[in-house]
Motif scaffolding. Structure first.
Motif, PDB file in Angstrom:
ATOM      1  N   UNK A 163       0.848  -1.187   0.000  1.00 26.78           N
ATOM      2  CA  UNK A 163       0.000   0.000   0.000  1.00 26.78           C
ATOM      3  C   UNK A 163       0.890   1.246   0.000  1.00 26.78           C
ATOM      4  N   UNK A 164       0.274   2.399  -0.221  1.00 30.16           N
ATOM      5  CA  UNK A 164       1.018   3.650  -0.330  1.00 30.16           C
ATOM      6  C   UNK A 164       1.056   4.371   1.007  1.00 30.16           C
ATOM      7  N   UNK A 165       2.150   4.219   1.742  1.00 31.20           N
ATOM      8  CA  UNK A 165       2.426   5.044   2.912  1.00 31.20           C
ATOM      9  C   UNK A 165       3.885   5.478   2.825  1.00 31.20           C
ATOM     10  N   UNK A 166       4.294   6.395   3.669  1.00 30.74           N
ATOM     11  CA  UNK A 166       5.635   6.967   3.588  1.00 30.74           C
ATOM     12  C   UNK A 166       6.723   5.902   3.598  1.00 30.74           C
ATOM     13  N   UNK A 167       6.589   4.927   4.471  1.00 28.03           N
ATOM     14  CA  UNK A 167       7.592   3.870   4.572  1.00 28.03           C
ATOM     15  C   UNK A 167       7.759   3.135   3.246  1.00 28.03           C
ATOM     16  N   UNK A 168       6.655   2.774   2.631  1.00 24.01           N
ATOM     17  CA  UNK A 168       6.733   2.019   1.380  1.00 24.01           C
ATOM     18  C   UNK A 168       7.190   2.896   0.212  1.00 24.01           C
ATOM     19  N   UNK A 169       6.895   4.174   0.276  1.00 19.38           N
ATOM     20  CA  UNK A 169       7.419   5.082  -0.746  1.00 19.38           C
ATOM     21  C   UNK A 169       8.947   5.102  -0.682  1.00 19.38           C
ATOM     22  N   UNK A 170       9.475   5.104   0.519  1.00 21.22           N
ATOM     23  CA  UNK A 170      10.927   5.079   0.682  1.00 21.22           C
ATOM     24  C   UNK A 170      11.514   3.776   0.146  1.00 21.22           C
ATOM     25  N   UNK A 171      10.843   2.678   0.433  1.00 15.03           N
ATOM     26  CA  UNK A 171      11.307   1.388  -0.091  1.00 15.03           C
ATOM     27  C   UNK A 171      11.301   1.385  -1.618  1.00 15.03           C
ATOM     28  N   UNK A 172      10.192   1.851  -2.183  1.00 11.81           N
ATOM     29  CA  UNK A 172      10.032   1.813  -3.629  1.00 11.81           C
ATOM     30  C   UNK A 172      11.007   2.741  -4.344  1.00 11.81           C
ATOM     31  N   UNK A 173      11.196   3.927  -3.804  1.00  8.31           N
ATOM     32  CA  UNK A 173      11.973   4.956  -4.494  1.00  8.31           C
ATOM     33  C   UNK A 173      13.466   4.914  -4.187  1.00  8.31           C
ATOM     34  N   UNK A 174      13.832   4.384  -3.024  1.00  9.64           N
ATOM     35  CA  UNK A 174      15.239   4.394  -2.616  1.00  9.64           C
ATOM     36  C   UNK A 174      15.798   2.973  -2.439  1.00  9.64           C
ATOM     37  N   UNK A 199      10.786  -4.228  -9.169  1.00  5.92           N
ATOM     38  CA  UNK A 199       9.761  -3.200  -9.327  1.00  5.92           C
ATOM     39  C   UNK A 199       8.847  -3.288  -8.111  1.00  5.92           C
ATOM     40  N   UNK A 200       8.844  -2.237  -7.311  1.00  8.18           N
ATOM     41  CA  UNK A 200       8.041  -2.200  -6.086  1.00  8.18           C
ATOM     42  C   UNK A 200       6.852  -1.285  -6.334  1.00  8.18           C
ATOM     43  N   UNK A 201       5.681  -1.872  -6.627  1.00  5.07           N
ATOM     44  CA  UNK A 201       4.477  -1.105  -6.920  1.00  5.07           C
ATOM     45  C   UNK A 201       3.821  -0.605  -5.644  1.00  5.07           C
ATOM     46  N   UNK A 202       3.228   0.586  -5.722  1.00 10.51           N
ATOM     47  CA  UNK A 202       2.479   1.181  -4.618  1.00 10.51           C
ATOM     48  C   UNK A 202       1.036   1.376  -5.075  1.00 10.51           C
ATOM     49  N   UNK A 203       0.086   0.751  -4.368  1.00  7.20           N
ATOM     50  CA  UNK A 203      -1.331   0.860  -4.706  1.00  7.20           C
ATOM     51  C   UNK A 203      -2.125   0.985  -3.408  1.00  7.20           C
ATOM     52  N   UNK A 204      -3.428   1.192  -3.499  1.00  7.38           N
ATOM     53  CA  UNK A 204      -4.267   1.315  -2.309  1.00  7.38           C
ATOM     54  C   UNK A 204      -4.331   0.026  -1.518  1.00  7.38           C
ATOM     55  N   UNK A 205      -4.616   0.150  -0.209  1.00  3.32           N
ATOM     56  CA  UNK A 205      -4.668  -1.031   0.652  1.00  3.32           C
ATOM     57  C   UNK A 205      -5.704  -2.039   0.160  1.00  3.32           C
ATOM     58  N   UNK A 206      -6.888  -1.536  -0.234  1.00  4.67           N
ATOM     59  CA  UNK A 206      -7.915  -2.434  -0.735  1.00  4.67           C
ATOM     60  C   UNK A 206      -7.496  -3.145  -2.006  1.00  4.67           C
ATOM     61  N   UNK A 207      -6.716  -2.431  -2.845  1.00  7.14           N
ATOM     62  CA  UNK A 207      -6.236  -3.033  -4.091  1.00  7.14           C
ATOM     63  C   UNK A 207      -5.214  -4.140  -3.810  1.00  7.14           C
ATOM     64  N   UNK A 208      -4.397  -3.965  -2.769  1.00  8.99           N
ATOM     65  CA  UNK A 208      -3.446  -5.010  -2.397  1.00  8.99           C
ATOM     66  C   UNK A 208      -4.195  -6.290  -2.037  1.00  8.99           C
TER      67      UNK A 208
END
Length: 572
Positions: A69-80, A94-103
């Protein structure tokens, strides 16, 4: 994350090694990104990175995809962290970020179809009951000892993780590895609560001290006191509200209640990390952990007096003490509102918003030195609550490997999961996202120094109170199917289309329909539901524990505690 952005990030970090396992890229990552912010010494960091370099060699050049899902922690994982891992190991992630319900939807699709959609999921531990029963997620205990032994880090140190109780099935096996964790706590404006005029006026009006509410009666008094209060003497202008919440008929409304609101009211049984035999969803299980009912007539509590009390209070406080727009908001829309400066307290506030509360745009809740004017504390409990019952929720987003993922791809994904949770990385990742998973990070000197700027977050995670906050437990046999029932039925109560009792009656009946279908299908074998026969609800309400009979008086004596004394008691 697209390949161009990954490449750009890698170049910015100095990670320009070849598409093979590369220790030079690891050293560049340690120099430019970790930069000493680790619980390990530099020598220990290099040794841990060398293990990843060596273990990844058979998979160099492989392309894998993971999702969260898309939260700050996962954004850091995905981008860095993902591009760093790719440069160090040669495994392209490839670390995708999507909504919690979509996960959850993607995971459910993979479970139903057997098609490998993602090689790993950061999936809430709320699904532990689902994973344990369906056996479609890899049992990590056996995986690490067997098929995945050659790609399991010797420095993983499971004992250092704080959330393993949440990701362990009744069989004692680990099914998920925690990646991030945050709690729902009580949030309040410390400056408003310690203002002499406010304290004096509250004492005169209510006859006790203004402080952190211990129970819902005190929370309600404080909500009433601050709503509409003139705080111009503090230099605070505009309308003030004593409560913040949200009420839009949306999937996030379901999380608002399955995320332990009912147990905070006192609906479930005593037990840690979750009540047994009745949990925070009101689902009852037998001695073999098989669900036997949700409605009171079968020994459940989803439509019992404590649940009705919980929903009734939430609606009442939303209408009386919250901004008028709150009723039309979702979780994501409501989360940033307290940072605007006109909310005095919030019962149900996620610590995932801490990073936003101390960053740009939070000037209204920071002093001139950038120190927080707010604090967080344990949530107050409702009148049905008893000592030893869970009192709040922790989200534990956790790495999950599906059995339908080919072994080589699962191994490569397991390496990435361990990399982003490693001791080399975790302190820096936690510094960015503030979602703690390791004791060593929580107790680090770095967070001792940073603690005063985080409003009680570090103190909470170092305290013994932490164990009373937990995710959904193993009583829930099929989270994807059952979770969607909550927001629709609770939404009927929030909108006024049904009374809380009517909405909860419908909810428990629909939950039991799902349980009965699972029982008939036999898809969960000996772990699936075995429904109780219906009885007169009074039979169950007269038994010890949950479901609990209606109290004649649901307004208990209000209690508060000094925040400073509370923090001192934790530290002692």
């Amino acid at each position: 994350m697209n390949r161009l952005l990954m490449t750009t990030t890698a170049v910015a970090l100095g990670l320009t090694g070849p598409a093979f396992a590369d220790m030079e890229a690891a050293r560049a990552f340690l120099d430019n990104e970790i930069a000493g912010l680790s619980v390990l010494t530099r020598e220990e960091q290099e040794a841990e990175m060398q293990w990843f370099v060596d273990a990844a060699q058979p998979f160099a050049g492989m392309e894998i995809s993971v999702v969260s899902e898309t939260i700050t922690t996962h954004e850091y994982e995905s981008q860095v962290l993902a591009p760093a891992f790719s440069a160090i190991t040669g495994i392209q992630v490839t670390h995708d970020l999507i909504g919690e319900g979509d996960v959850v939807e993607r995971l459910q699709t993979q479970m139903q179809s057997g098609e490998n959609i993602y090689d790993a999921y950061v999936n809430d531990s709320d699904l532990i009951g689902t994973h344990w029963r369906y056996q479609q997620a890899r049992n990590l205990t056996d995986w690490m000892a067997g098929e995945g032994a050659d790609v399991t880090s010797p420095t993983l140190d499971l004992d250092d993780f704080i959330g393993l109780d949440f990701t362990t099935g009744p069989d004692g096996k680990l099914y998920q590895l925690p990646d991030q964790q945050f709690a729902n706590l009580y949030w309040f404006r410390y400056d408003m609560f310690t203002d002499e005029k406010n304290m004096s006026d509250f004492r005169e009006q209510y006859g006790y001290e203004l402080g952190v509410p211990v129970n819902w009666s005190a929370y309600e008094d404080i909500a009433e006191f601050f709503t509409g209060r003139d705080l111009s003497h503090m230099g605070i202008e505009g309308d003030i509200y004593g409560n913040m919440d949200y009420g839009k008929k949306d999937p996030s409304l379901g999380w608002r209640y399955t995320d332990a609101w009912m147990s905070m009211a006192g609906m479930g049984d005593v037990g840690e990390p979750n009540g047994l035999p009745v949990d925070e969803w009101g689902i009852r299980v037998n001695e073999n952990s098989q669900p036997v009912g949700s409605c009171v007539a079968r020994g459940g509590a989803t439509n019992g007096p404590a649940a009705v009390y919980a929903v009734t209070k939430a609606i009442e406080w939303l209408e009386k003490y919250s901004p008028p727009t709150a009723a039309g908001m979702t979780f994501g829309e409501a989360g940033p509102i307290p940072a605007q400066g006109n909310i005095a307290q919030q019962m149900f506030w996620y610590t995932a918003f801490t990073a936003d509360m101390v960053g740009d745009g939070a000037d209204a809740v920071l002093d001139e030195d950038g120190m927080p004017l707010w604090r967080m504390a344990p949530s107050p409990h409702g009148v049905y609550w008893t000592e030893g019952t869970k009192i709040g929720y922790q989200d534990a987003g956790s790495w999950t490997l599906m059995e339908s993922t080919p072994v080589d791809r699962a191994k490569a994904a397991w390496l990435y999961a361990q990399f982003v949770t490693s001791k080399t990385v975790d302190l820096k990742k936690s510094d960015v996202g503030l979602t703690f998973i390791r004791e060593s990070t929580i107790n680090s000197d770095h967070f001792t120094e940073r603690a005063p700027r985080l409003g009680g977050l570090v103190e909470f995670y170092r305290s013994p109170a932490r164990v009373q906050w937990s995710p959904t437990g193993t009583n829930v046999p099929d989270y994807p199917r059952l979770a969607q029932l909550w927001w629709q039925n609770i939404g009927d109560a929030m909108s006024g289309d049904k009374t809380p009792q009517e909405a909860l009656d419908a909810l428990c009946e629909q939950q039991e329909q799902v349980l009965e279908r699972l029982e008939r299908a036999g898809v969960q074998g000996d772990l699936g539901p075995v429904m109780n026969e219906e009885q007169d609800p009074e039979y169950w309400l007269s038994q010890p524990g949950s479901p609990k009979a209606k109290l004649e008086n649901e307004d208990e004596e209000p209690m508060t505690v000094s925040y400073d004394e509370l923090i001192q008691s934790w530290q002692n």
